[in-house]
Design a protein around this motif. Structure first.
Motif, short mmCIF file in Angstrom:
data_model
loop_
_atom_site.label_atom_id
_atom_site.label_comp_id
_atom_site.label_asym_id
_atom_site.label_seq_id
_atom_site.Cartn_x
_atom_site.Cartn_y
_atom_site.Cartn_z
N ILE A 4 0.82 -1.21 0.00
CA ILE A 4 0.00 0.00 0.00
C ILE A 4 0.86 1.26 0.00
O ILE A 4 0.59 2.21 -0.75
N ALA A 5 1.90 1.29 0.82
CA ALA A 5 2.73 2.49 0.90
C ALA A 5 3.39 2.79 -0.44
O ALA A 5 3.39 3.94 -0.90
N ASP A 34 -5.98 -5.15 -5.09
CA ASP A 34 -6.47 -6.13 -4.12
C ASP A 34 -6.81 -5.48 -2.79
O ASP A 34 -7.75 -5.90 -2.09
N ALA A 35 -6.10 -4.42 -2.42
CA ALA A 35 -6.42 -3.71 -1.17
C ALA A 35 -7.75 -2.98 -1.32
O ALA A 35 -8.58 -2.98 -0.40
N CYS A 36 -7.95 -2.35 -2.46
CA CYS A 36 -9.22 -1.67 -2.72
C CYS A 36 -10.38 -2.66 -2.66
O CYS A 36 -11.42 -2.42 -2.04
N ASP A 37 -10.19 -3.82 -3.29
CA ASP A 37 -11.23 -4.87 -3.27
C ASP A 37 -11.51 -5.33 -1.84
O ASP A 37 -12.66 -5.57 -1.46
N ALA A 38 -10.45 -5.47 -1.03
CA ALA A 38 -10.62 -5.96 0.33
C ALA A 38 -11.40 -4.97 1.19
O ALA A 38 -12.21 -5.37 2.04
N ILE A 39 -11.19 -3.68 0.98
CA ILE A 39 -11.95 -2.68 1.73
C ILE A 39 -13.42 -2.74 1.35
O ILE A 39 -14.31 -2.76 2.21
N PRO A 75 -7.14 -7.30 8.32
CA PRO A 75 -5.77 -6.93 7.97
C PRO A 75 -5.66 -5.74 7.03
O PRO A 75 -4.73 -4.93 7.17
N VAL A 76 -6.58 -5.57 6.08
CA VAL A 76 -6.46 -4.46 5.15
C VAL A 76 -6.59 -3.12 5.87
O VAL A 76 -5.94 -2.13 5.49
N CYS A 77 -7.40 -3.07 6.92
CA CYS A 77 -7.53 -1.83 7.70
C CYS A 77 -6.22 -1.50 8.40
O CYS A 77 -5.79 -0.34 8.44
N ALA A 78 -5.58 -2.54 8.95
CA ALA A 78 -4.30 -2.34 9.62
C ALA A 78 -3.22 -1.94 8.61
O ALA A 78 -2.40 -1.06 8.89
N ASP A 79 -3.22 -2.59 7.44
CA ASP A 79 -2.21 -2.28 6.43
C ASP A 79 -2.34 -0.83 5.96
O ASP A 79 -1.33 -0.13 5.79
N ARG A 164 -13.58 4.55 -9.01
CA ARG A 164 -13.03 3.67 -7.97
C ARG A 164 -11.51 3.78 -7.91
O ARG A 164 -10.83 3.73 -8.93
N ASN A 165 -11.00 3.96 -6.71
CA ASN A 165 -9.58 4.03 -6.40
C ASN A 165 -8.95 5.36 -6.79
O ASN A 165 -7.74 5.48 -6.84
N ASP A 166 -9.77 6.36 -7.08
CA ASP A 166 -9.29 7.72 -7.29
C ASP A 166 -9.73 8.59 -6.12
O ASP A 166 -10.51 8.16 -5.27
#
Length: 216
Positions: A4-5, A34-39, A75-79, A164-166
């Motif tokens: 993510i970073a 994949d992070a966007c999908d997980a959220i 985990p995605v929230c923590a990441d 999405r993702n913008d």
């Protein structure tokens, strides 16, 4: 997939600066897919329906934050929280926007807005040193769901692109009037609101790391 970073730093390198109606930055491909999908897949339902009277505070008890409990459960929230607390990311944000973020505290709100939602013109001035919006929906018609940028009289001057993702960034000031004028929401308007707030922020339960200030 990049972490993510790294993905977010790349996004900041591509940020588009806009001057009107106030200085803001448009962002694209903010997170790894994949992070966007997980959220979006988080087991959180849109529980706020109908007229919000123009304020998110109308339903304070139902608001969703990536706090310590949610980070422990997902985990995605923590990441995401760790990435936005990370020194290189914070330093890059300061360099891009001219914000002073050292000593502030990270706050991440997950918004799931439904038909009837609207926000009155406001500036975020005061306890918020930084505001970033990240859009997450990809349903038909969501392109009309961007944030309205306004003048001091509440006239909409521009609407940020919603994909999405913008998203977008601005530094709260006396001229940063924005809101969401009434219009249909067919589905759920998903977004993240990221703020770095002053140490005196009273609602500590909203913070990602309530005992750890941001360091640069």
């Amino acid at each position: 997939m990049p972490d993510i970073a790294s993905c977010f730093l790349d996004c900041l390198d591509r940020a588009e600066t806009r001057a009107a109606p106030f200085r803001h930055w448009l962002l694209s491909r903010m997170l790894p897919a994949d992070a966007c999908d997980a959220i979006v897949a988080l087991p959180i339902d849109a529980c706020i329906h109908g007229d919000t009277m123009g304020k998110r505070e109308t339903n304070n008890s139902l608001r969703v934050f990536f706090d310590r409990t949610r980070q422990a459960d997902h985990p995605v929230c923590a990441d995401l929280a760790r990435a936005l607390q990370d020194g290189p990311v914070v330093r890059r944000l300061e360099s891009l926007c001219g914000a002073a973020l050292a000593g502030s505290f990270l706050r991440i709100e997950y918004c799931l807005d439904t038909d009837g939602f609207w926000l009155e013109p406001h500036t975020d001035i005061g306890a918020k040193r930084f505001t970033m919006l990240m859009y997450l929906s990809d349903t038909p018609g969501c392109e009309a769901w961007g944030t309205d940028l306004m003048d001091a009289g509440g006239t909409v001057i521009a609407t940020t692109p919603y994909h999405r993702n913008d998203g977008c960034i601005f530094i709260p000031g006396e001229d940063t009037w924005h809101g969401f004028r009434r219009r249909p929401i067919d589905g759920v308007r998903r977004s993240l609101i990221v703020n770095y707030v002053v140490p005196e922020w009273r609602s500590r339960h909203e913070l990602a790391f309530p005992d750890i200030a941001v360091r640069t």
